[in-house]
Enzyme design. Structure first.
Site, PDB file in Angstrom:
ATOM      1  N   ASP A  68       7.788   0.717   9.158  1.00  0.00           N
ATOM      2  CA  ASP A  68       8.460  -0.573   9.171  1.00  0.00           C
ATOM      3  C   ASP A  68       7.471  -1.692   8.873  1.00  0.00           C
ATOM      4  O   ASP A  68       6.271  -1.575   9.153  1.00  0.00           O
ATOM      5  CB  ASP A  68       9.116  -0.830  10.528  1.00  0.00           C
ATOM      6  CG  ASP A  68      10.304   0.084  10.782  1.00  0.00           C
ATOM      7  OD1 ASP A  68      10.813   0.665   9.803  1.00  0.00           O
ATOM      8  OD2 ASP A  68      10.701   0.220  11.951  1.00  0.00           O
ATOM      9  N   ARG A  69       7.998  -2.789   8.338  1.00  0.00           N
ATOM     10  CA  ARG A  69       7.148  -3.925   7.985  1.00  0.00           C
ATOM     11  C   ARG A  69       6.322  -4.416   9.177  1.00  0.00           C
ATOM     12  O   ARG A  69       5.136  -4.731   9.033  1.00  0.00           O
ATOM     13  CB  ARG A  69       8.023  -5.066   7.444  1.00  0.00           C
ATOM     14  CG  ARG A  69       7.239  -6.320   7.069  1.00  0.00           C
ATOM     15  CD  ARG A  69       8.148  -7.345   6.435  1.00  0.00           C
ATOM     16  NE  ARG A  69       7.393  -8.501   5.955  1.00  0.00           N
ATOM     17  CZ  ARG A  69       7.847  -9.350   5.058  1.00  0.00           C
ATOM     18  NH1 ARG A  69       9.053  -9.198   4.541  1.00  0.00           N
ATOM     19  NH2 ARG A  69       7.109 -10.368   4.668  1.00  0.00           N
TER      20      ARG A  69
END
Length: 475
Positions: A236-237
């Site tokens: 995930d970012r």
């Protein structure tokens, strides 16, 4: 788009008889140089005669050789298949061979060449070994994209593909940004590159994303190879930690298969006795304390669409008969707990589902990850009211450093008003893919045993905001 349009127009035009094309020309390829066909002596009638009349019209790719099936190799490494033979290895189609030899050509262009029937193949009758590659009894015929390649087959492309510009639109980086990217490298060999992904850096591009990690790594961390590294899994970012990329098409396929088999086989293995050929260990700081210090979570997860399709959320599925779901399995254990209502967990995902760790922590353990407002908003409100006052005395005034690409890596610890996600892929154990590929490419053996394949171990230091939270809670 304009470049591709002009190139396609060039491909449809009759080839020019230009003597400068006669001789050796090259296309950038990770396998070997690509030469033009120099005369009718290289090809036979009837297609051969047509080709020979227009010298320089064709580019010849390297003769097809016994290749490794990356998906089968990944299954062997994962222990899902016991052996791999020649039948598994020779499954390459014509379009796959062209893409492998010419990775710089857009896939859409290669597909168009096959649709327009502008690709030829010379097959060697009765060929069983690479020594027959230059035999003169082959016939040149049109080949379809899905036709299977045989040992000794030679594929010819129109020479107009050389008109494709080699220059690519690159995202320019400063010296400081380049140094930052190279400092992210944890490991590199002929097959893989491992980096410590920073918090806040998106892995892939998309709407509103100017700089993504796959674009930056593909442009500036190729090193000696012409191919760009390829993603084989995701983070995930807002999470950080170990990210593995395949440096070649083959190694990426093998790694894809290894990660996929890890997920597919997780529900059927004996967790106590099964050899862990792929291990991932995340560190997370959570709000609250699990009832048990360690355990195994195994629940089905499903996707719920919200706001008329504008957003989505992963949730635990109570009734699998009424909602599409996938089982997600995670091992966990408590690393440390504090008087401030926070706990450090080590999470080991045995499957690779979207938001798996975040949902397991929030909905199953009842301890959402610090900074995860999507799945733990209510818990954050309560925690801020109770614990923020107790941490105020720990706040120290310090000069925060600036980081490239607009990243703010030092803010977001537990003493900040709005902490960011405290989830980090700390450790990973991965099969030595480079060694496995070398062994599989050894033509003296068609029966491979990867039971003794060695493992590579990686450890990524905590990002600054998590390290700061660790220091605060341990002080």
């Amino acid at each position: 788009m304009a470049v591709l349009y002009q190139l396609r127009r060039a491909l449809l035009r009759p080839p020019l008889l230009n003597p400068t094309y006669v001789g050796t020309r090259t296309l950038t390829s990770p396998y070997q140089y690509v030469d033009t066909v120099n005369s009718s002596t290289a090809l036979n009638e009837p297609e051969d005669q047509k080709i020979g009349k227009t010298q320089g019209k064709w580019l010849t790719l390297p003769p097809f050789n016994l290749t490794v099936n990356g998906a089968s190799l990944g299954k062997n490494i994962a222990g899902r298949r016991k052996s791999t033979g020649e039948g598994d290895a020779i499954t390459t189609t014509a379009i796959k061979w062209v893409m492998r030899c010419c990775p710089q050509l857009p896939r859409s262009l290669v597909q168009k060449l096959f649709r327009l029937r502008q690709v030829r193949r010379k097959s060697i009758k009765g060929s069983k070994s690479v020594e027959d590659v230059h035999a003169s009894d082959g016939q040149v015929k049109r080949v379809s994209a899905k036709d299977a390649m045989r040992i000794g087959d030679t594929v010819y492309l129109p020479i107009t593909v050389q008109a494709l510009p080699t220059e690519k639109t690159e995202c320019l980086c400063t010296e400081e940004e380049l140094k930052f990217l190279h400092d992210l490298e944890l490991y590199k060999d002929s097959a893989i590159i491992v980096i410590n992904k920073p918090t806040g850096m998106p892995v892939q591009g998309g709407i509103g994303i100017k700089r993504s990690l796959d674009e930056l790594v593909g442009t500036y961390l190729r090193h000696e190879l012409s191919e760009a590294p390829r993603l084989v899994h995701r983070l995930d970012r807002d999470s950080s930690g170990i990210l593995v990329l395949g440096r070649t098409q083959l190694s990426a396929i093998v790694l894809h298969s290894v990660f996929r088999e890890k997920t597919v086989g997780a529900t059927n293995i004996d967790l106590k006795s099964e050899k862990r050929y792929l291990q991932r260990k995340y560190w997370a700081l959570v709000i609250g304390l699990p009832r048990r210090p360690q355990g195994l979570i195994s629940v089905p997860l499903g996707k719920v669409v919200l706001d008329d399709g504008r957003s989505e959320r992963i949730t635990v599925v109570e009734n699998v008969s009424t909602m599409t779901s996938q089982f997600a399995i995670t091992e966990y254990r408590v690393l440390d707990s504090s008087i401030h209502g926070l706990t450090w967990l080590e999470l080991s995902p045995l499957t690779g589902r979207k938001h798996q760790l975040r949902v397991h922590c929030a909905e199953v353990l009842g301890t959402p990850i610090v900074g995860d407002y999507k799945y733990g908003w209510q818990a954050h409100k309560k925690w801020n009211q109770i614990c923020s006052f107790n941490l105020e005395h720990k706040i120290e005034v310090c000069n925060k450093n600036s980081y490239p690409f607009g990243l703010n890596l030092e803010s977001g610890s537990i003493i900040d008003k709005q902490p960011i996600l405290h989830l980090h892929c700390k450790k990973m154990v991965l099969p030595d893919v480079s060694s496995a590929i070398q062994r599989a490419q050894d033509r003296t053996s068609l029966d491979y045993d990867f039971a003794d394949i060695k493992s590579l171990k990686f450890d990524a230091p905590l990002p600054p905001h998590m390290q700061r939270s660790w220091d605060i809670l341990c002080s």
